[in-house]
Design a protein around this motif. Structure first.
Motif, PDB file in Angstrom:
ATOM      1  N   GLU A 143       8.846   8.435   1.023  1.00 57.40           N
ATOM      2  CA  GLU A 143       7.586   9.062   0.619  1.00 57.40           C
ATOM      3  C   GLU A 143       7.318  10.328   1.440  1.00 57.40           C
ATOM      4  O   GLU A 143       6.836  11.339   0.925  1.00 57.40           O
ATOM      5  CB  GLU A 143       6.421   8.087   0.778  1.00 57.40           C
ATOM      6  N   TYR A 147       7.235  14.157  -0.163  1.00 57.78           N
ATOM      7  CA  TYR A 147       6.069  15.041  -0.078  1.00 57.78           C
ATOM      8  C   TYR A 147       6.441  16.353   0.600  1.00 57.78           C
ATOM      9  O   TYR A 147       6.005  17.431   0.168  1.00 57.78           O
ATOM     10  CB  TYR A 147       4.936  14.370   0.695  1.00 57.78           C
ATOM     11  N   ALA A 181      -2.423  11.540   2.866  1.00 54.12           N
ATOM     12  CA  ALA A 181      -2.782  10.990   1.561  1.00 54.12           C
ATOM     13  C   ALA A 181      -1.560  10.429   0.843  1.00 54.12           C
ATOM     14  O   ALA A 181      -1.642   9.395   0.164  1.00 54.12           O
ATOM     15  CB  ALA A 181      -3.451  12.073   0.707  1.00 54.12           C
ATOM     16  N   ALA A 182      -0.408  11.099   0.990  1.00 54.10           N
ATOM     17  CA  ALA A 182       0.818  10.633   0.344  1.00 54.10           C
ATOM     18  C   ALA A 182       1.252   9.285   0.908  1.00 54.10           C
ATOM     19  O   ALA A 182       1.667   8.386   0.162  1.00 54.10           O
ATOM     20  CB  ALA A 182       1.928  11.672   0.534  1.00 54.10           C
ATOM     21  N   GLY A 185      -1.267   6.624  -0.172  1.00 54.03           N
ATOM     22  CA  GLY A 185      -1.086   6.344  -1.592  1.00 54.03           C
ATOM     23  C   GLY A 185       0.116   5.450  -1.846  1.00 54.03           C
ATOM     24  O   GLY A 185       0.063   4.531  -2.672  1.00 54.03           O
ATOM     25  N   LYS A 188      -0.700   1.921  -0.576  1.00 56.98           N
ATOM     26  CA  LYS A 188      -1.666   1.274  -1.457  1.00 56.98           C
ATOM     27  C   LYS A 188      -1.002   0.804  -2.750  1.00 56.98           C
ATOM     28  O   LYS A 188      -1.314  -0.275  -3.271  1.00 56.98           O
ATOM     29  CB  LYS A 188      -2.821   2.203  -1.788  1.00 56.98           C
ATOM     30  N   ALA A 189      -0.064   1.602  -3.259  1.00 57.20           N
ATOM     31  CA  ALA A 189       0.636   1.215  -4.497  1.00 57.20           C
ATOM     32  C   ALA A 189       1.402  -0.084  -4.287  1.00 57.20           C
ATOM     33  O   ALA A 189       1.412  -0.964  -5.150  1.00 57.20           O
ATOM     34  CB  ALA A 189       1.583   2.333  -4.928  1.00 57.20           C
ATOM     35  N   SER A 213      -4.950   3.497   8.103  1.00 57.24           N
ATOM     36  CA  SER A 213      -5.725   4.741   8.112  1.00 57.24           C
ATOM     37  C   SER A 213      -6.190   5.099   9.520  1.00 57.24           C
ATOM     38  O   SER A 213      -6.195   6.264   9.913  1.00 57.24           O
ATOM     39  CB  SER A 213      -6.932   4.613   7.176  1.00 57.24           C
TER      40      SER A 213
END
Length: 225
Positions: A143, A147, A181-182, A185, A188-189, A213
């Protein structure tokens, strides 16, 4: 610094990481070591407390701190900290004796551990239930590189040069906020899928995301120098 010294420091850093993360490893259901003789951590903690690693793991998963468990077992917090420190020192002494670490490096690592011990033993880990192993320590390299639009090899090279993830993001025309954020995200997925298949509760997902976070800024701004 020669290659051998770099490897020794990496090994010593791993030793401290295991010691500092012992509670987290146990709470997550991991052993926290690759063998009792290789690294300190959960085994030494459980031994001092008069518990098995499985018993200690169960109590940590319920939300108790190491300090609270120590008191409940009739031990002292100071004694627990001494046990952790002594176990790490034993492993580092061995590294010094084998020429894989200098005495000065050992003292630096021990000072770092000592400054973090109070936080370690008083930290309560989120109630993990039976969260799957893949969710306890997700690998986010793909990830991050996606990004940043660079290869894993490029990322490793820049990190080894002493750059932080935030600095690397800026150098490639990205932002630290976007990288954060990446990562959030992507995690969270994965957690959403675990909730959907009932391997995780929504409350556990929220606790894990809040914990991630809270540490992301530190992670993104940390460099290896």
């Amino acid at each position: 610094m020669n290659t051998r010294s770099k490897k020794a420091l990496a090994a010593a850093g791993a030793t401290l990481a295991v010691a500092a993360g012992a509670g987290g490893a146990l709470a997550a259901g991991g052993k926290g070591t690759r063998g009792p003789a290789r690294h300190p951590g959960p085994v030494a903690i459980a031994s001092y407390l008069g518990l098995t690693p499985a018993q200690l793991r169960q109590q940590l998963r319920s939300g108790k701190t190491l300090a609270q468990i120590a008191v409940a077992q009739g031990k002292t917090v100071a004694g627990l900290e001494n046990a952790i420190y002594a176990d790490v020192q034993t492993h580092l002494d061995r590294a010094v004796a084998n020429g894989r670490l200098t005495k000065a490096q050992e003292e630096t690592l021990l000072a770092r551990l000592k400054s973090r011990l109070d936080d370690l033993v008083n930290h309560a880990f989120p109630k993990m239930g039976d969260a799957p192993l893949g969710l306890r320590g997700p690998r986010l390299g793909a990830e991050v590189t996606a990004y940043l639009d660079i290869t894993p090899a490029q990322l490793r090279t820049e990190l080894r040069a002493g750059k932080s993830l935030a600095q690397i993001a800026t150098a490639h025309g990205k932002t630290a906020a976007g990288l954060k954020a990446a990562i959030l995200g992507a995690v969270k997925a994965r957690l959403d899928k675990a909730v959907a298949t009932q391997r995780l509760t929504p409350a556990q997902e929220t606790a894990l995301l809040d914990r991630l976070s809270a540490h992301l800024d530190e992670l993104l701004n940390r460099s290896r120098r």
